[in-house]
Scaffold this motif. Structure first.
Motif, PDB file in Angstrom:
ATOM      1  N   MET A   1       0.817  -1.200   0.000  1.00  0.00           N
ATOM      2  CA  MET A   1       0.000   0.000   0.000  1.00  0.00           C
ATOM      3  C   MET A   1       0.858   1.259   0.000  1.00  0.00           C
ATOM      4  SD  MET A   1      -2.932  -1.023  -0.463  1.00  0.00           S
ATOM      5  CE  MET A   1      -4.355  -0.114  -0.013  1.00  0.00           C
ATOM      6  N   LYS A   2       2.103   1.139   0.398  1.00  0.00           N
ATOM      7  CA  LYS A   2       2.984   2.291   0.386  1.00  0.00           C
ATOM      8  C   LYS A   2       3.128   2.824  -1.038  1.00  0.00           C
ATOM      9  CE  LYS A   2       7.643   3.784   1.494  1.00  0.00           C
ATOM     10  NZ  LYS A   2       8.957   3.397   1.968  1.00  0.00           N
ATOM     11  N   THR A   3       3.211   1.927  -2.008  1.00  0.00           N
ATOM     12  CA  THR A   3       3.355   2.330  -3.402  1.00  0.00           C
ATOM     13  C   THR A   3       2.144   3.142  -3.856  1.00  0.00           C
ATOM     14  OG1 THR A   3       4.680   0.385  -3.873  1.00  0.00           O
ATOM     15  CG2 THR A   3       3.682   1.490  -5.753  1.00  0.00           C
ATOM     16  N   VAL A   4       0.948   2.723  -3.480  1.00  0.00           N
ATOM     17  CA  VAL A   4      -0.271   3.439  -3.859  1.00  0.00           C
ATOM     18  C   VAL A   4      -0.267   4.835  -3.231  1.00  0.00           C
ATOM     19  CG1 VAL A   4      -2.791   3.469  -3.658  1.00  0.00           C
ATOM     20  CG2 VAL A   4      -1.605   1.356  -4.272  1.00  0.00           C
ATOM     21  N   GLY A   5       0.130   4.940  -1.983  1.00  0.00           N
ATOM     22  CA  GLY A   5       0.201   6.246  -1.319  1.00  0.00           C
ATOM     23  C   GLY A   5       1.197   7.171  -1.988  1.00  0.00           C
ATOM     24  N   GLU A   6       2.338   6.634  -2.361  1.00  0.00           N
ATOM     25  CA  GLU A   6       3.343   7.444  -3.054  1.00  0.00           C
ATOM     26  C   GLU A   6       2.835   7.879  -4.419  1.00  0.00           C
ATOM     27  OE1 GLU A   6       6.647   4.735  -2.974  1.00  0.00           O
ATOM     28  OE2 GLU A   6       7.279   5.396  -0.978  1.00  0.00           O
ATOM     29  N   GLU A   7       2.111   7.020  -5.075  1.00  0.00           N
ATOM     30  CA  GLU A   7       1.566   7.365  -6.399  1.00  0.00           C
ATOM     31  C   GLU A   7       0.507   8.457  -6.273  1.00  0.00           C
ATOM     32  OE1 GLU A   7       1.743   6.765 -10.596  1.00  0.00           O
ATOM     33  OE2 GLU A   7       3.074   6.605  -8.882  1.00  0.00           O
ATOM     34  N   ARG A   8      -0.283   8.403  -5.217  1.00  0.00           N
ATOM     35  CA  ARG A   8      -1.290   9.453  -4.989  1.00  0.00           C
ATOM     36  C   ARG A   8      -0.607  10.815  -4.801  1.00  0.00           C
ATOM     37  NH1 ARG A   8      -6.442   9.320  -3.817  1.00  0.00           N
ATOM     38  NH2 ARG A   8      -6.455   7.088  -3.387  1.00  0.00           N
ATOM     39  N   ILE A   9       0.477  10.844  -4.056  1.00  0.00           N
ATOM     40  CA  ILE A   9       1.224  12.097  -3.838  1.00  0.00           C
ATOM     41  C   ILE A   9       1.802  12.600  -5.157  1.00  0.00           C
ATOM     42  CG2 ILE A   9       3.304  13.052  -2.768  1.00  0.00           C
ATOM     43  CD1 ILE A   9       2.669  11.144  -0.359  1.00  0.00           C
ATOM     44  N   ARG A  10       2.354  11.690  -5.955  1.00  0.00           N
ATOM     45  CA  ARG A  10       2.933  12.082  -7.245  1.00  0.00           C
ATOM     46  C   ARG A  10       1.864  12.674  -8.170  1.00  0.00           C
ATOM     47  NH1 ARG A  10       3.797  10.464 -12.410  1.00  0.00           N
ATOM     48  NH2 ARG A  10       2.522   8.585 -12.250  1.00  0.00           N
ATOM     49  N   LEU A  11       0.719  12.037  -8.227  1.00  0.00           N
ATOM     50  CA  LEU A  11      -0.343  12.536  -9.092  1.00  0.00           C
ATOM     51  C   LEU A  11      -0.901  13.865  -8.589  1.00  0.00           C
ATOM     52  CD1 LEU A  11      -2.275   9.295 -10.060  1.00  0.00           C
ATOM     53  CD2 LEU A  11      -0.730  10.646 -11.469  1.00  0.00           C
ATOM     54  N   ALA A  12      -0.982  14.046  -7.290  1.00  0.00           N
ATOM     55  CA  ALA A  12      -1.457  15.321  -6.739  1.00  0.00           C
ATOM     56  C   ALA A  12      -0.542  16.458  -7.176  1.00  0.00           C
ATOM     57  CB  ALA A  12      -1.543  15.245  -5.219  1.00  0.00           C
ATOM     58  N   GLY A  13       0.746  16.189  -7.259  1.00  0.00           N
ATOM     59  CA  GLY A  13       1.690  17.198  -7.742  1.00  0.00           C
ATOM     60  C   GLY A  13       1.425  17.582  -9.188  1.00  0.00           C
ATOM     61  N   LEU A  14       0.979  16.640  -9.988  1.00  0.00           N
ATOM     62  CA  LEU A  14       0.656  16.942 -11.381  1.00  0.00           C
ATOM     63  C   LEU A  14      -0.562  17.844 -11.489  1.00  0.00           C
ATOM     64  CD1 LEU A  14       1.205  13.421 -12.974  1.00  0.00           C
ATOM     65  CD2 LEU A  14       2.733  15.403 -13.082  1.00  0.00           C
ATOM     66  N   TYR A  30      -1.975   5.946 -17.256  1.00  0.00           N
ATOM     67  CA  TYR A  30      -2.613   6.188 -15.961  1.00  0.00           C
ATOM     68  C   TYR A  30      -3.784   5.239 -15.720  1.00  0.00           C
ATOM     69  CZ  TYR A  30       0.483  10.071 -15.627  1.00  0.00           C
ATOM     70  OH  TYR A  30       1.616  10.811 -15.552  1.00  0.00           O
ATOM     71  N   LEU A  31      -4.786   5.274 -16.555  1.00  0.00           N
ATOM     72  CA  LEU A  31      -5.981   4.475 -16.321  1.00  0.00           C
ATOM     73  C   LEU A  31      -5.712   2.971 -16.410  1.00  0.00           C
ATOM     74  CD1 LEU A  31      -9.003   4.517 -15.771  1.00  0.00           C
ATOM     75  CD2 LEU A  31      -9.359   4.660 -18.244  1.00  0.00           C
ATOM     76  N   ASP A  32      -4.961   2.533 -17.408  1.00  0.00           N
ATOM     77  CA  ASP A  32      -4.740   1.107 -17.635  1.00  0.00           C
ATOM     78  C   ASP A  32      -3.548   0.528 -16.869  1.00  0.00           C
ATOM     79  OD1 ASP A  32      -6.898   1.242 -19.356  1.00  0.00           O
ATOM     80  OD2 ASP A  32      -5.659   1.426 -21.155  1.00  0.00           O
ATOM     81  N   HIS A  33      -2.798   1.358 -16.175  1.00  0.00           N
ATOM     82  CA  HIS A  33      -1.627   0.887 -15.436  1.00  0.00           C
ATOM     83  C   HIS A  33      -2.084   0.122 -14.195  1.00  0.00           C
ATOM     84  CE1 HIS A  33       1.970   1.015 -12.904  1.00  0.00           C
ATOM     85  NE2 HIS A  33       2.648   1.163 -14.038  1.00  0.00           N
ATOM     86  N   PRO A  34      -1.447  -1.016 -13.872  1.00  0.00           N
ATOM     87  CA  PRO A  34      -1.911  -1.833 -12.743  1.00  0.00           C
ATOM     88  C   PRO A  34      -1.843  -1.153 -11.375  1.00  0.00           C
ATOM     89  CG  PRO A  34       0.125  -2.735 -13.676  1.00  0.00           C
ATOM     90  CD  PRO A  34      -0.325  -1.628 -14.580  1.00  0.00           C
ATOM     91  N   VAL A  35      -0.883  -0.282 -11.138  1.00  0.00           N
ATOM     92  CA  VAL A  35      -0.793   0.425  -9.845  1.00  0.00           C
ATOM     93  C   VAL A  35      -1.399   1.813  -9.971  1.00  0.00           C
ATOM     94  CG1 VAL A  35       0.752   1.383  -8.096  1.00  0.00           C
ATOM     95  CG2 VAL A  35       1.236  -0.860  -9.092  1.00  0.00           C
ATOM     96  N   THR A  36      -0.933   2.563 -10.921  1.00  0.00           N
ATOM     97  CA  THR A  36      -1.409   3.935 -11.096  1.00  0.00           C
ATOM     98  C   THR A  36      -2.908   3.969 -11.365  1.00  0.00           C
ATOM     99  OG1 THR A  36       0.769   4.536 -11.928  1.00  0.00           O
ATOM    100  CG2 THR A  36      -1.004   6.079 -12.369  1.00  0.00           C
ATOM    101  N   GLY A  37      -3.424   2.957 -12.045  1.00  0.00           N
ATOM    102  CA  GLY A  37      -4.849   2.908 -12.349  1.00  0.00           C
ATOM    103  C   GLY A  37      -5.722   2.895 -11.109  1.00  0.00           C
ATOM    104  N   VAL A  38      -5.259   2.253 -10.049  1.00  0.00           N
ATOM    105  CA  VAL A  38      -6.008   2.231  -8.783  1.00  0.00           C
ATOM    106  C   VAL A  38      -6.175   3.656  -8.259  1.00  0.00           C
ATOM    107  CG1 VAL A  38      -5.938   1.474  -6.367  1.00  0.00           C
ATOM    108  CG2 VAL A  38      -5.252  -0.096  -8.193  1.00  0.00           C
ATOM    109  N   VAL A  39      -5.099   4.415  -8.293  1.00  0.00           N
ATOM    110  CA  VAL A  39      -5.149   5.805  -7.819  1.00  0.00           C
ATOM    111  C   VAL A  39      -5.932   6.660  -8.808  1.00  0.00           C
ATOM    112  CG1 VAL A  39      -3.764   7.814  -7.196  1.00  0.00           C
ATOM    113  CG2 VAL A  39      -2.970   5.528  -6.599  1.00  0.00           C
ATOM    114  N   THR A  40      -5.689   6.469 -10.088  1.00  0.00           N
ATOM    115  CA  THR A  40      -6.360   7.248 -11.130  1.00  0.00           C
ATOM    116  C   THR A  40      -7.876   7.195 -10.975  1.00  0.00           C
ATOM    117  OG1 THR A  40      -4.557   6.972 -12.698  1.00  0.00           O
ATOM    118  CG2 THR A  40      -6.731   7.389 -13.636  1.00  0.00           C
TER     119      THR A  40
END
Length: 85
Positions: A1-14, A30-40
């Motif tokens: 879950m740490k990866t998902v949290g880090e991805e959320r922070i990265r996307l918020a910066g965008l 973003y949408l189709d990526h296995p990790v980033t898609g969850v956050v997207t």
């Protein structure tokens, strides 16, 4: 879950940068990526109306209702209202 949290922070910066992507690139990276898609799918996205008259909401959780193929997609900047025509 740490990866998902880090991805959320990265996307918020965008969102702060008002970065946009073509719909095809956004879906692929973003949408189709296995990790980033969850956050997207949990964030507020919008696409630019083709006539240049603003942005409309884009719900990444509804695959049957994508934006036009020529649309530019971005994270809705915090504090901006949704424009629906």
């Amino acid at each position: 879950m740490k990866t998902v949290g880090e991805e959320r922070i990265r996307l918020a910066g965008l969102a702060a940068e008002k970065h946009t992507w073509s719909y095809a690139d956004w879906a692929r990276y973003y949408l189709d990526h296995p990790v980033t898609g969850v956050v997207t799918r949990s964030l507020d996205w919008e696409y630019e109306v083709p006539d240049g008259m603003g942005f409309r909401p884009l719900d990444p959780g509804i695959p049957s209702a994508p934006a036009p193929a020529t649309a530019r997609v971005r994270l809705r900047p915090q504090g901006e209202s949704i424009e629906v025509a």
